[in-house]
Design a protein around this motif. Sequence first.
Motif: not given
Length: 335
Positions: A153-171
């Motif tokens: 339903f969506s896609w974005v290109r991650l911006l230069p230099g962005v730090t994405t947040p920590q996430t829980d494992v998929a399991e």
Amino acid sequence: MIRRNRVAALVGAALAILLVACTPEIPEVSPDPEETEAQPVLDVPRLERVLADIEEHINAADEDSDGEILAERMEDPALAVRTAEYRLRSATADSDDETGLQPLTTSSAVSIVAATEEWPRAVFVITEIPDEANSPLLIGLRQETPQEPYRMFSWVRLLPGVTTPQTDVAEVGSTPVDPADESFLTSPQQALENYADVLTEGEDSEFADDFAEEPFRELVEQEAQTLSENVDAAGEFAHATAVREDDTVAMLTADGGVVVIGAMRTRHTFTKTEDDGEVEVGGQLAALSENDGEVNESLRGTYHVMVALYVPTEQEDAQITVLGVERVLADVSEE
């Protein structure tokens, strides 16, 4: 009299360069995630099969600009964006400003899988870097009912230099968040509304300081200034961005914040104010224009925008981070 045939083309090129300028940092996963009551909606093998199936459909649809094949595994706003890219590719095929499709992939680097027993169900995926690109994607998948397949339903290109947040494992899975939930610095839906105001008003927005500095916002401000200056002798330029409220999906991060994916609509309006003057736009606007970019009274370009934000918990000096953006010209109307 004024002619600026290349204004839109130059701005579009600048946006494309910006969004693939460098590789953002891939998020880590929480090393010791806690169990949640609900189970992840997809295990890893099933998710891999879903992603492979979606990419296979996208590749087949892209080959012939086939919207029907695309709709089997893609839905709005992503479907509207990709079909708009098909129109642009066709309209510019024989010009010097030929427009290609943005590179897409579903090859996963990090998966954020909802843990829920309800529908619709969502999965966020940070991909590997697609071929012919310099930046990973953040894509969103959704299953509306048990009888339907997962669709992008969506896609974005991650911006230069962005730090994405920590996430829980998929399991273990991540908790879906109601877009109206106000347990954060602001609700996910309000964060999108505020960012739309910032894109419209720039530094004059009352929410400007609520967002960390990022290059897309800066380029939008530069774009507006350039377009205004280039039509000033014979016309006026105005722009506004608004949120599409039904397209917001959000999930909790390991630190208690939230990743939110949403959709917006941006409108550029060129108005001729001098009867003896000429206002002419170029690039993609001209390609979709009935009059090859010549503005008789007014011309409006409508852009589909997909955006991903990180909204932290409420704390001192906290700011919302724009993780990624995708924008495409969808329509040109004239008077």
